[in-house]
Design a protein around this motif. Sequence first.
Motif, PDB file in Angstrom:
ATOM      1  N   PHE A  22      35.670  37.794  38.527  1.00  0.00           N
ATOM      2  CA  PHE A  22      35.739  36.373  39.224  1.00  0.00           C
ATOM      3  C   PHE A  22      34.206  35.946  39.742  1.00  0.00           C
ATOM      4  CE2 PHE A  22      36.944  33.178  42.418  1.00  0.00           C
ATOM      5  CZ  PHE A  22      37.686  32.468  41.795  1.00  0.00           C
TER       6      PHE A  22
ATOM      7  N   LEU B  10      32.618  33.979  42.489  1.00  0.00           N
ATOM      8  CA  LEU B  10      33.047  33.011  43.618  1.00  0.00           C
ATOM      9  C   LEU B  10      32.068  32.269  43.786  1.00  0.00           C
ATOM     10  CD1 LEU B  10      35.166  32.800  46.327  1.00  0.00           C
ATOM     11  CD2 LEU B  10      33.783  34.588  47.293  1.00  0.00           C
TER      12      LEU B  10
ATOM     13  N   ASP C 287      33.821  42.662  46.047  1.00  0.00           N
ATOM     14  CA  ASP C 287      32.721  42.692  45.275  1.00  0.00           C
ATOM     15  C   ASP C 287      31.793  44.028  45.304  1.00  0.00           C
ATOM     16  OD1 ASP C 287      30.809  42.644  47.419  1.00  0.00           O
ATOM     17  OD2 ASP C 287      30.166  40.586  47.050  1.00  0.00           O
TER      18      ASP C 287
ATOM     19  N   MET D  30      38.711  39.307  41.614  1.00  0.00           N
ATOM     20  CA  MET D  30      39.768  38.716  42.260  1.00  0.00           C
ATOM     21  C   MET D  30      41.053  39.131  42.053  1.00  0.00           C
ATOM     22  SD  MET D  30      40.172  36.206  44.725  1.00  0.00           S
ATOM     23  CE  MET D  30      38.842  34.896  44.536  1.00  0.00           C
TER      24      MET D  30
ATOM     25  N   PHE E 123      39.382  38.715  47.235  1.00  0.00           N
ATOM     26  CA  PHE E 123      38.070  39.040  46.491  1.00  0.00           C
ATOM     27  C   PHE E 123      37.377  40.033  47.091  1.00  0.00           C
ATOM     28  CE2 PHE E 123      33.627  38.301  45.959  1.00  0.00           C
ATOM     29  CZ  PHE E 123      33.182  37.936  44.744  1.00  0.00           C
TER      30      PHE E 123
END
Length: 123
Positions: free
Chosen positions: A46, A48, A101, A90, A99
Amino acid sequence: MATRLSLGITAAAATLAVLGGCASPATPQTNVPGSPTTSAAPGIPFALFTHCGIHEAQVQGSFFIADEPLDDGHGNPPAGWGNPYQPGIMTVEGQRAVFHDDGGHTVTFHERAGATGFLRTCS
């Protein structure tokens, strides 16, 4: 003689049928494990959108709002976040999306049920 043999076979078959009906049922076989297990929902790659801070996300056609919006106070992402996007993963579970990372950032969102667009737009 044939009649007597036929009656004997019929009687034996009837006896087996009656006895078979009295036997205890077999243990049901299922694919359900004996104890409950949990598994994490699979995450999806994802990007973001962070350009104006982290406030909302659209995931799989649904709109989500951040539980704790993040920005630098001037309409930008906080220090350490990519701009205009932050790549990560995600994970959606029911009405919650999380979310993550590689930098250790985490943002939790909750679905805005019935929403058809973002609450605010970024210029």
